[in-house]
Structures are given as C-alpha cells and as structure tokens.
Motif scaffolding. Structure first.
Motif, PDB file in Angstrom:
ATOM      1  N   ASN A   1      -4.737   2.638   9.481  1.00 45.02           N
ATOM      2  CA  ASN A   1      -4.957   3.826   8.657  1.00 45.02           C
ATOM      3  C   ASN A   1      -3.722   4.711   8.682  1.00 45.02           C
ATOM      4  O   ASN A   1      -2.848   4.556   9.536  1.00 45.02           O
ATOM      5  CB  ASN A   1      -6.165   4.608   9.166  1.00 45.02           C
ATOM      6  CG  ASN A   1      -7.451   3.808   9.106  1.00 45.02           C
ATOM      7  OD1 ASN A   1      -7.633   2.955   8.237  1.00 45.02           O
ATOM      8  ND2 ASN A   1      -8.348   4.071  10.043  1.00 45.02           N
TER       9      ASN A   1
ATOM     10  N   GLY B   1      -2.237   5.240   3.003  1.00 45.09           N
ATOM     11  CA  GLY B   1      -3.311   4.296   2.739  1.00 45.09           C
ATOM     12  C   GLY B   1      -3.704   3.483   3.955  1.00 45.09           C
ATOM     13  O   GLY B   1      -3.213   3.714   5.062  1.00 45.09           O
ATOM     14  N   SER B   2      -4.603   2.524   3.715  1.00 46.69           N
ATOM     15  CA  SER B   2      -5.144   1.701   4.801  1.00 46.69           C
ATOM     16  C   SER B   2      -5.107   0.229   4.425  1.00 46.69           C
ATOM     17  O   SER B   2      -5.165  -0.131   3.241  1.00 46.69           O
ATOM     18  CB  SER B   2      -6.598   2.097   5.103  1.00 46.69           C
ATOM     19  OG  SER B   2      -6.693   3.427   5.520  1.00 46.69           O
ATOM     20  N   LEU B   3      -5.020  -0.595   5.447  1.00 47.93           N
ATOM     21  CA  LEU B   3      -5.148  -2.037   5.310  1.00 47.93           C
ATOM     22  C   LEU B   3      -5.886  -2.563   6.535  1.00 47.93           C
ATOM     23  O   LEU B   3      -5.803  -1.972   7.624  1.00 47.93           O
ATOM     24  CB  LEU B   3      -3.788  -2.725   5.229  1.00 47.93           C
ATOM     25  CG  LEU B   3      -3.030  -2.712   3.904  1.00 47.93           C
ATOM     26  CD1 LEU B   3      -1.652  -3.343   4.093  1.00 47.93           C
ATOM     27  CD2 LEU B   3      -3.801  -3.436   2.813  1.00 47.93           C
TER      28      LEU B   3
ATOM     29  N   VAL C   1       3.266  -6.707   5.447  1.00 48.23           N
ATOM     30  CA  VAL C   1       2.710  -5.391   5.132  1.00 48.23           C
ATOM     31  C   VAL C   1       3.856  -4.524   4.628  1.00 48.23           C
ATOM     32  O   VAL C   1       4.868  -4.365   5.316  1.00 48.23           O
ATOM     33  CB  VAL C   1       2.057  -4.748   6.370  1.00 48.23           C
ATOM     34  CG1 VAL C   1       1.683  -3.295   6.080  1.00 48.23           C
ATOM     35  CG2 VAL C   1       0.831  -5.538   6.798  1.00 48.23           C
TER      36      VAL C   1
ATOM     37  N   THR D   1       6.171  -0.807   7.673  1.00 51.66           N
ATOM     38  CA  THR D   1       6.516  -1.992   6.893  1.00 51.66           C
ATOM     39  C   THR D   1       7.119  -3.063   7.798  1.00 51.66           C
ATOM     40  O   THR D   1       8.082  -2.805   8.517  1.00 51.66           O
ATOM     41  CB  THR D   1       7.498  -1.648   5.775  1.00 51.66           C
ATOM     42  OG1 THR D   1       6.861  -0.767   4.845  1.00 51.66           O
ATOM     43  CG2 THR D   1       7.981  -2.897   5.054  1.00 51.66           C
TER      44      THR D   1
ATOM     45  N   VAL E   1       0.854  -1.186   0.000  1.00 56.61           N
ATOM     46  CA  VAL E   1       0.000   0.000   0.000  1.00 56.61           C
ATOM     47  C   VAL E   1       0.886   1.231   0.000  1.00 56.61           C
ATOM     48  O   VAL E   1       2.012   1.200   0.506  1.00 56.61           O
ATOM     49  CB  VAL E   1      -0.950  -0.020   1.220  1.00 56.61           C
ATOM     50  CG1 VAL E   1      -0.175   0.068   2.522  1.00 56.61           C
ATOM     51  CG2 VAL E   1      -1.995   1.066   1.125  1.00 56.61           C
ATOM     52  N   GLN E   2       0.377   2.309  -0.560  1.00 52.56           N
ATOM     53  CA  GLN E   2       1.123   3.566  -0.550  1.00 52.56           C
ATOM     54  C   GLN E   2       0.985   4.256   0.802  1.00 52.56           C
ATOM     55  O   GLN E   2      -0.004   4.043   1.535  1.00 52.56           O
ATOM     56  CB  GLN E   2       0.609   4.486  -1.648  1.00 52.56           C
ATOM     57  CG  GLN E   2       1.002   4.068  -3.053  1.00 52.56           C
ATOM     58  CD  GLN E   2       0.654   5.103  -4.093  1.00 52.56           C
ATOM     59  OE1 GLN E   2      -0.298   5.881  -3.927  1.00 52.56           O
ATOM     60  NE2 GLN E   2       1.399   5.128  -5.184  1.00 52.56           N
TER      61      GLN E   2
ATOM     62  N   VAL F   1       4.656  -0.708   3.010  1.00 54.65           N
ATOM     63  CA  VAL F   1       4.146   0.628   2.755  1.00 54.65           C
ATOM     64  C   VAL F   1       5.189   1.385   1.936  1.00 54.65           C
ATOM     65  O   VAL F   1       6.313   1.593   2.408  1.00 54.65           O
ATOM     66  CB  VAL F   1       3.838   1.376   4.057  1.00 54.65           C
ATOM     67  CG1 VAL F   1       3.206   2.729   3.749  1.00 54.65           C
ATOM     68  CG2 VAL F   1       2.922   0.542   4.947  1.00 54.65           C
TER      69      VAL F   1
END
Length: 124
Positions: free
Chosen positions: A84, A16-18, A120, A91, A12-13, A122
C-alpha cells in the motif's frame, strides 16, 4: 526443491496498491520461511519482508514498514505481499524466496529457492 512462481506485479501510480502472490510447488510444506526481496536497476537485491512457517512471526525492511504486509496461506502453499501507499522508489523486480527454516531470514544468501520475479513499477 521448491519451485516458486510470483504474480501480481504491474504498473501503478504513486499512492496506489498492489498485491503480489507467490505460489509454491514441489517439496512444499509449512516448514519453510518465506521472504520477499526486490532489485532495482543498478542496485543490489534487498530484503523486503519475511514470514515464519506458521505465519506467526514477520519481519520487514524499515523502508516498507507500515506500508507492506506479508502473509501466507499454507493450505494453498501461497505467500502474499500486500503493498500500500506505493512510492516511485518501490519500483523494482520483486522476488519470492524460500528456505527450510523456522527463523526469520533477512539476507538473500540465506535462501536456497527463488522465483523468477515480477516487475513492479510505480509512476510519480
């Protein structure tokens, strides 16, 4: 023994959210404190968040307060981590953990059951 399986990781940039999920099976029940930890390359595993068996109490690392939210659905034996405003420093491999306890636990040695982790990443 409790088996834990994480999902929801990805790339994700920044900003962003995951949403991570952790599905529990085996000797499950609502008497387990659940936690999320993460480990970045070359670093020690660190506490991220934890939630009491009822879900009424939560705890967070200072680095994620206000950005991450831990929750649980005991009917589905699942714990979630909503992330969020992600930053590159978030990361890591994220791990779900469980311990038969009623208190919030914040150190990895407190937990007896671990999932395999989900990556994850980022990007900046």
């Amino acid at each position: 023994q409790v088996q834990l399986v994480e999902s929801g990781g990805g790339l994700v940039q920044a900003g962003g959210s995951l949403r991570l999920s952790c599905a529990a099976s085996g000797r499950t029940g609502s008497s387990y404190t659940m936690g999320w930890f993460r480990q970045a390359p070359g670093k020690e595993r660190e506490f991220v968040a934890a939630i009491s068996p009822s879900g009424g109490r939560t705890g967070y690392a200072d680095s994620v307060k206000g950005r991450f939210t831990i929750s649980r659905d005991n009917a589905k034996n699942t714990v979630f981590l909503q992330m969020n405003s992600l930053k590159p420093e978030d990361t890591a491999v994220y791990y779900c953990a469980a311990r038969y306890s009623v208190v919030i636990l914040t150190t990895s040695n407190d937990y007896a059951n671990w999932g395999q982790g989900t990556q994850v990443t980022v990007s900046s």
